[in-house]
Design a protein around this motif. Structure first.
Motif, mmCIF file in Angstrom:
data_model
loop_
_atom_site.group_PDB
_atom_site.id
_atom_site.type_symbol
_atom_site.label_atom_id
_atom_site.label_comp_id
_atom_site.label_asym_id
_atom_site.label_seq_id
_atom_site.Cartn_x
_atom_site.Cartn_y
_atom_site.Cartn_z
ATOM 1 N N THR A 140 0.860 -1.174 0.000
ATOM 2 C CA THR A 140 0.000 0.000 0.000
ATOM 3 C C THR A 140 0.896 1.223 0.000
ATOM 4 O O THR A 140 2.112 1.114 0.197
ATOM 5 N N CYS A 141 0.311 2.380 -0.247
ATOM 6 C CA CYS A 141 1.094 3.610 -0.351
ATOM 7 C C CYS A 141 0.716 4.562 0.771
ATOM 8 O O CYS A 141 -0.466 4.838 0.995
ATOM 9 N N CYS A 142 1.711 5.035 1.465
ATOM 10 C CA CYS A 142 1.526 6.037 2.516
ATOM 11 C C CYS A 142 2.123 7.350 2.033
ATOM 12 O O CYS A 142 3.251 7.370 1.536
ATOM 13 N N ILE B 16 5.738 6.540 0.583
ATOM 14 C CA ILE B 16 6.335 5.330 1.148
ATOM 15 C C ILE B 16 5.553 4.114 0.674
ATOM 16 O O ILE B 16 4.324 4.082 0.778
ATOM 17 N N GLU B 17 6.266 3.135 0.152
ATOM 18 C CA GLU B 17 5.641 1.853 -0.174
ATOM 19 C C GLU B 17 5.725 0.968 1.064
ATOM 20 O O GLU B 17 6.807 0.724 1.597
ATOM 21 N N ILE B 18 4.558 0.519 1.527
ATOM 22 C CA ILE B 18 4.451 -0.264 2.755
ATOM 23 C C ILE B 18 4.119 -1.706 2.404
ATOM 24 O O ILE B 18 3.189 -1.968 1.636
ATOM 25 N N GLN B 19 4.853 -2.643 2.992
ATOM 26 C CA GLN B 19 4.583 -4.058 2.766
ATOM 27 C C GLN B 19 4.344 -4.776 4.087
ATOM 28 O O GLN B 19 4.993 -4.500 5.097
ATOM 29 N N THR C 275 -4.316 -3.669 7.150
ATOM 30 C CA THR C 275 -3.573 -3.483 8.394
ATOM 31 C C THR C 275 -3.014 -2.073 8.523
ATOM 32 O O THR C 275 -2.981 -1.507 9.620
ATOM 33 N N PHE C 276 -2.592 -1.472 7.395
ATOM 34 C CA PHE C 276 -2.036 -0.128 7.494
ATOM 35 C C PHE C 276 -3.133 0.906 7.736
ATOM 36 O O PHE C 276 -2.917 1.901 8.422
ATOM 37 N N ARG C 277 -4.316 0.678 7.180
ATOM 38 C CA ARG C 277 -5.433 1.579 7.475
ATOM 39 C C ARG C 277 -5.802 1.516 8.947
ATOM 40 O O ARG C 277 -6.154 2.529 9.557
ATOM 41 N N PRO D 267 -7.411 5.752 6.637
ATOM 42 C CA PRO D 267 -7.496 5.450 5.206
ATOM 43 C C PRO D 267 -6.265 5.899 4.425
ATOM 44 O O PRO D 267 -5.750 6.990 4.622
ATOM 45 N N ALA D 268 -5.806 5.028 3.555
ATOM 46 C CA ALA D 268 -4.673 5.352 2.673
ATOM 47 C C ALA D 268 -4.841 4.549 1.396
ATOM 48 O O ALA D 268 -4.942 3.331 1.438
ATOM 49 N N ASP D 269 -4.878 5.238 0.256
ATOM 50 C CA ASP D 269 -5.075 4.555 -1.016
ATOM 51 C C ASP D 269 -3.784 3.902 -1.495
ATOM 52 O O ASP D 269 -2.729 4.536 -1.485
#
Length: 363
Positions: free
Chosen positions: A263-265, A333-336, A343-345, A350-352
Motif C-alpha cells: 500500500t502507499c503512505c 512510502i511503499e508499505i509491505q 492493516t495499514f489503514r 485510510p490510505a489509497d
C-alpha cells in the motif's frame, strides 16, 4: 530615491536590479526570483518574491511585465527557513521554484553560509532511518531531497572512486550494494562540516570513544559498516549528489519500489515541515511494517487534482486536500506486510494503494 520608485524592479540585461529600500528593523525584507509554470498558458512565469519576516507577509512582482502581481499580504504558511535557492514554496496555491536571490542583501544574509551536502544511510542502518532523520532534523538540517535506491556495482564503483586503491575497496563495494540505501540532500549553514560532525569518526569503534552521541557511534559496527556517509568537500558533495539526484533529468540509481502486496503512505507537507518524518518512520517500523521504497517529491496542482479525482464532488474538503498536498514537499512510502491495505489503514487511517506516485517519479 523617489517614492514612486519604491517597490519597482528593473530588468537590466539578464540580472534583476531591485530598487527597494535597504531593509532595516521592522521593514526588513528578503527578495528572491521565483518561477511558476502556468499550466493554462503553458508558460514559465518569473516573479520577484518579497518576504517580510516581521509579520510574515509576502509580495510578488511580475518580472517581465514590471508590475505588481500580489500586493503585500500576510501569509502564515511561509517561513524564513523555507526560503533558499532550489526550494519549492507554495504561495496561495501557486508552487514557486526559487531560482535566485533578488538582491545582494538577501544573498549576503541568507546565502553566505548555506550549503547542501549528501547524507547517505547505508544498508546496515536502514532499519534506523527514522532515528537518523530525527537526529538530522534536531541538528538544524533541512532535508530537501530523499530517495531509497539500490546501487548497481558500477554505480557503487563510481560513488567510491576515491577509494579504488584502498585495500578494503572490494569489501566496501560489496557492502554498499548488499541492500538499499537512503540518499538525502540536506541543507543548513556549514552543512558539510556540521554533517561530518554529527556522523562522528569513520570507524564506529573510535566514534563510540570520541563522539558517543554521533550517528556512527550509535548505529555503526566498524569502519565499513558505519551507518552513514557524508561528503568531505564541496567538490565531493556536488559529484555525489549528481549521482543520486541528476541535474540532467536522468533517473539516477533505481528506486526500490516493488508494486506488489503493498500500500502507499503519503506523508503530507505539514508533517514534513514540522519535522515529523523521523518519528513517523519509527512508528511505522515499530508497528512491524516494512518500508520497501521511499521518496520525497513535489506535485503541482494539476497532478494532485488527478490523484484526488475520486474525491472531487464527493467530500466537502476536496479543495483543502488538494491545496495541502501541493503546498510543499511530500514523502511517498511503499508499505509491505500481510494484507497491507487493511492493516495499514487500521494503523493510521485510510490510505489509497497508489502506484501513481512512483510512476510519476520514474518518468
Amino acid at each position: 530615491m523617489k517614492a514612486g520608485q519604491q517597490g519597482r524592479s528593473l530588468q537590466s540585461g539578464s540580472s534583476l536590479v531591485s530598487l527597494y529600500l535597504a531593509p532595516k528593523n521592522q521593514s526588513e525584507r528578503f527578495a528572491f526570483i521565483a518561477e511558476w509554470y502556468d499550466p493554462n498558458a503553458s508558460l514559465l512565469r518569473r516573479y520577484e518574491l518579497l518576504y517580510y519576516p516581521a509579520d510574515g507577509s509576502v509580495e510578488m512582482h511580475d518580472v517581465k511585465n514590471r508590475r505588481t502581481f500580489l500586493k503585500r499580504t500576510k501569509y502564515e504558511d511561509l517561513r524564513l527557513e523555507d526560503l533558499f535557492i532550489g526550494n519549492k514554496v507554495n504561495v496561495f496555491s501557486r508552487q514557486l521554484l526559487l531560482v535566485d536571490y533578488g538582491d545582494q542583501y538577501t544573498a549576503r544574509q541568507l546565502g553566505s553560509r548555506k550549503e547542501k551536502t549528501l547524507a547517505l544511510i547505508k544498508p546496515d542502518a536502514i532499519s534506523k532511518a527514522g532515528e537518523i532523520i530525527e537526529m538530522i532534523n534536531k541538528s538544524g538540517f533541512t532535508v530537501t531531497k530523499l530517495r531509497m535506491v539500490m546501487l548497481s556495482r558500477k554505480e557503487a564503483m563510481d560513488f567510491h572512486a576515491d577509494h579504488h586503491s584502498r585495500p578494503f575497496y572490494n569489501e566496501l563495494i560489496q557492502f554498499i550494494t548488499s541492500g538499499p540505501v537512503i540518499a538525502m540532500e540536506i541543507l543548513r549553514d556549514d552543512a558539510i562540516c556540521e554533517w561530518k560532525r554529527l556522523l562522528g569518526p569513520a570507524n564506529s569503534g573510535q566514534a563510540r570513544s570520541d563522539a558517543p552521541g554521533s550517528i556512527r557511534a550509535l548505529f555503526g559496527t566498524d569502519g565499513i559498516r558505519n551507518a552513514a556517509h557524508g561528503s568531505d568537500s564541496f567538490a565531493s558533495a556536488a559529484r555525489e549528489m549528481e549521482l543520486f539526484f541528476p541535474s540532467s533529468g536522468g533517473c539516477g540509481p533505481a528506486n526500490t519500489a516493488k508494486f506488489t502486496n503493498c500500500t502507499c503512505c503519503i506523508i503530507k507537507p505539514h508533517a514534513i515541515s514540522e519535522g515529523l518524518l523521523g518519528k513517523i518512520l519509527i512508528a511505522i517500523r515499530d508497528a512491524c511494517f516494512e518500508i520497501s521504497a521511499i521518496q520525497m517529491f513535489n506535485m503541482d496542482r494539476v497532478n494532485v487534482e488527478e490523484f484526488y479525482e475520486v474525491y472531487k464532488g464527493v467530500v466537502p474538503e476536496y479543495n483543502e486536500m488538494v491545496t495541502e498536498i501541493c503546498s510543499g514537499s511530500c514523502v511517498a512510502i511503499e508499505i509491505q506486510q500481510t494484507n497491507p491495505t487493511k492493516t495499514f489503514r487500521e494503523f493510521c487511517g485510510p490510505a489509497d494503494p497508489v502506484q501513481y506516485f512512483f510512476k510519476i517519479l520514474d518518468n
